[in-house]
Enzyme design. Structure first.
Site, short mmCIF file in Angstrom:
data_model
loop_
_atom_site.label_atom_id
_atom_site.label_comp_id
_atom_site.label_asym_id
_atom_site.label_seq_id
_atom_site.Cartn_x
_atom_site.Cartn_y
_atom_site.Cartn_z
N CYS A 17 -45.17 -60.13 114.24
CA CYS A 17 -46.26 -59.96 113.26
C CYS A 17 -45.93 -60.47 111.87
O CYS A 17 -46.59 -61.39 111.39
CB CYS A 17 -46.63 -58.48 113.18
SG CYS A 17 -47.06 -57.81 114.78
C1 UGA Z 1 -45.62 -54.37 111.93
C2 UGA Z 1 -46.29 -53.32 111.01
O1 UGA Z 1 -45.33 -52.35 110.58
C3 UGA Z 1 -47.42 -52.63 111.73
O2 UGA Z 1 -48.08 -51.73 110.83
C4 UGA Z 1 -48.41 -53.70 112.24
O3 UGA Z 1 -49.49 -53.12 112.93
C5 UGA Z 1 -47.68 -54.66 113.16
O4 UGA Z 1 -46.61 -55.28 112.41
C6 UGA Z 1 -48.66 -55.69 113.64
O5 UGA Z 1 -49.10 -56.52 112.85
O6 UGA Z 1 -49.09 -55.62 114.77
P1 UGA Z 1 -43.76 -54.29 113.81
O7 UGA Z 1 -43.74 -55.78 113.75
O8 UGA Z 1 -43.73 -53.62 115.12
O9 UGA Z 1 -45.03 -53.70 113.03
O10 UGA Z 1 -42.52 -53.85 113.04
P2 UGA Z 1 -41.96 -52.97 111.85
O11 UGA Z 1 -41.40 -51.72 112.38
O12 UGA Z 1 -42.85 -52.86 110.68
O13 UGA Z 1 -40.76 -53.95 111.52
C7 UGA Z 1 -40.98 -55.27 111.05
C8 UGA Z 1 -39.75 -55.72 110.34
O14 UGA Z 1 -39.49 -54.85 109.24
C9 UGA Z 1 -38.51 -55.66 111.23
O15 UGA Z 1 -37.80 -56.85 111.14
C10 UGA Z 1 -37.71 -54.51 110.71
O16 UGA Z 1 -36.33 -54.72 110.78
C11 UGA Z 1 -38.18 -54.36 109.28
N1 UGA Z 1 -38.21 -52.94 108.91
C12 UGA Z 1 -38.88 -52.07 109.71
C13 UGA Z 1 -37.59 -52.51 107.79
O17 UGA Z 1 -36.98 -53.31 107.06
N2 UGA Z 1 -37.63 -51.17 107.48
C14 UGA Z 1 -38.27 -50.28 108.28
O18 UGA Z 1 -38.26 -49.07 107.97
C15 UGA Z 1 -38.91 -50.74 109.41
#
Ligand code: UGA
Length: 454
Positions: free
Chosen positions: A279
């Site tokens: 995403c």
């Molecule tokens: C992300 C969004 O968080 C969702 O709200 C959205 O619906 C989704 O994309 C989408 O567009 O479908 P996701 O890709 O599953 O969800 O992942 P996240 O948990 O947000 O992580 C994305 C990136 O952020 C990862 O590389 C992760 O390492 C990083 N991250 C995640 C952080 O740096 N801190 C966190 O607390 C969580």
């Protein structure tokens, strides 16, 4: 209500199964017969926490899967579009959205009552009204707003938390071309408790989704840019710097009893070796391209992308500062998934890191609690890669360990190194290990000299 969901990927299947769990009758449609057969035998085609038990509970009761789109739509009141919207290198690729819209339109010819078509795929503003709606009218021969409605209902599902995010949402965005579309869509969400519901037009709904993901991605790249500066200042550690920033009461409010609330939002303000997933990278790039087309340069988001593309190489730079020649250097890469709790490797920072190490002649061991190196095509083809079966195995007999994914299991590294009486250089790409807990430590956002524990 009866719902058809077209596209049985991560979003589509989770949506279908979770709506079934809320008491609706859901049917997932996909062109991939193998995937449909798997789903109908209650096996999700990908790993997602909590999905399998729900699928088992509802399959062949109020949930099923099919390749027959026409029948699924004819027996439903609402059809969701949940097909992929990849980035084609330049812009968002709408070919799957267009193809499925054509099929839905032609199925609508045989539907003799009002039907609502809802886009859930992440699409740039205007796609629902200006691309999907005209295709539906053209292929059905019917009139939008009269015979059928068109809505936009973005998802906010985090991989690994998707079932909880769906069942207990923080917001529901109801986009619609008119009041009737919004009313029908909203009626589907009765039974979701007192969640905030936002009723908007389709373009606003589309924009909310992109803006949400772009903000989170911006916070990560901002933290990483600060980390890279910190690592050039002797004696400054980004963990302390951002820790100090987090104590701003606007980020972590102080409750009357003096304790702080630490919203998970704050965890996006931490430094690391970059964001990945299906995403953030594609959505930010798609929004930059969307702005370009409208003559609006998205300068911040352009940099969010470029900082992130470079960030995995900070790990390589840290390693090179200590071992200038990688030829036959024994390196362990810990974590292939783009984040913990998933087997998804799309855009994972681990991939460019492993590729770079391989290109420079390192002997690489790979370990991830869920993903195996051979299951990832770009890794399978590289030379000099071996699969470690356990974390312990990954730590043994290497010069350096690169920690890429924040898997909880990796917290055991200090204890394991002590037990094995070994001291490889640990380069922490997630700053999750106490820097004095291992014999030799380097981390993102920490000056180049390794920290040697006493
Ligand atoms: C992300 C969004 O968080 C969702 O709200 C959205 O619906 C989704 O994309 C989408 O567009 O479908 P996701 O890709 O599953 O969800 O992942 P996240 O948990 O947000 O992580 C994305 C990136 O952020 C990862 O590389 C992760 O390492 C990083 N991250 C995640 C952080 O740096 N801190 C966190 O607390 C969580």
């Amino acid at each position: 209500m009866k719902i058809a969901i077209t596209g049985a990927g991560f979003v589509g299947l989770t949506t279908g199964v979770c709506f079934a769990d809320k008491g609706h009758q859901a049917i997932c449609v996909d062109i991939n017969e193998g995937k449909i057969a798997k789903i109908n035998s209650a096996v999700p085609p990908f790993f997602e926490k909590g999905l399998e038990p729900l699928l088992k509970k509802h399959i062949n009761k109020n949930f099923t899967a099919t390749t027959n789109l026409k029948e699924a739509i004819k027996s439903s009141d609402i059809t969701f579009i949940t097909v992929g919207t990849p980035f084609d290198g330049k812009q968002i690729d709408l070919s799957y959205v267009k193809a499925v819209s054509r099929e839905i339109g032609s199925a609508l010819k045989e539907v003799d009552k009002y039907h609502l078509v809802v886009v859930k795929s992440t699409v740039v503003p205007g796609t629902t009204d200006d691309v999907v709606l005209p295709i539906l009218e053209e292929t059905s021969g019917k009139k939008a707003g009269v015979d059928f409605g068109v809505g936009m209902n973005p998802e906010f599902l985090r991989e690994g938390e998707a079932v909880d995010d769906f069942s207990d949402p923080d917001r529901i965005v109801i986009g619609g071309m008119d009041d009737k579309s919004r009313e029908v869509l909203e009626s589907l969400y009765q039974g979701f408790g007192s969640v905030d519901i936002l009723r908007v037009n389709n373009k606003t709904a589309e924009m909310i989704k992109y803006t949400s993901n772009s903000l989170l991605a911006t916070m990560i790249s901002f933290s990483n840019e600060i980390a890279n500066l910190c690592s050039s200042i002797d004696g400054v550690d980004v963990v302390d710097v951002l820790g100090g920033v987090h104590l701003d009461k606007r980020l972590t409010p102080i409750m009357p009893n003096g304790e702080r609330i630490r919203p998970s939002f704050v965890s996006y303000l931490e430094s690391g070796c970059g964001f990945g997933g299906s995403c953030f990278p594609k959505d930010v790039k798609a929004l930059v391209n969307f702005g370009e087309k409208r003559g609006v340069r998205m300068e911040i988001l352009e940099k969010v992308v470029s900082v992130n593309v470079n960030q995995p190489f900070q790990m390589i730079n840290l390693l090179a500062g200590h071992f200038p020649d990688f030829k036959n250097l024994k390196v362990s890469v810990l974590g292939i998934a783009f984040k913990p709790g998933t087997d998804d490797v799309r855009e994972s920072p681990a991939l460019p890191i492993v590729e770079e190490l391989a290109a420079k002649g390192a002997a690489i061991k790979v370990f991830d609690p869920i993903v195996r190196a051979e299951s990832e095509s770009s890794l399978k083809e590289l030379n000099n890669i071996t699969q470690a079966e356990t974390l312990e195995d990954a730590l043994k007999d290497v010069d350096a360990v690169l920690l890429i994914t924040r898997w909880q299991e990796f917290e055991k590294i200090p204890e394991l190194l002590k037990k094995l009486k070994i001291s490889p250089l640990v380069i922490d790409g997630r700053r999750m290990i106490n820097k004095t807990a291992v014999p030799k430590y380097l981390g993102i956002g920490l000056s180049q000299d390794p920290v040697f524990s006493k």
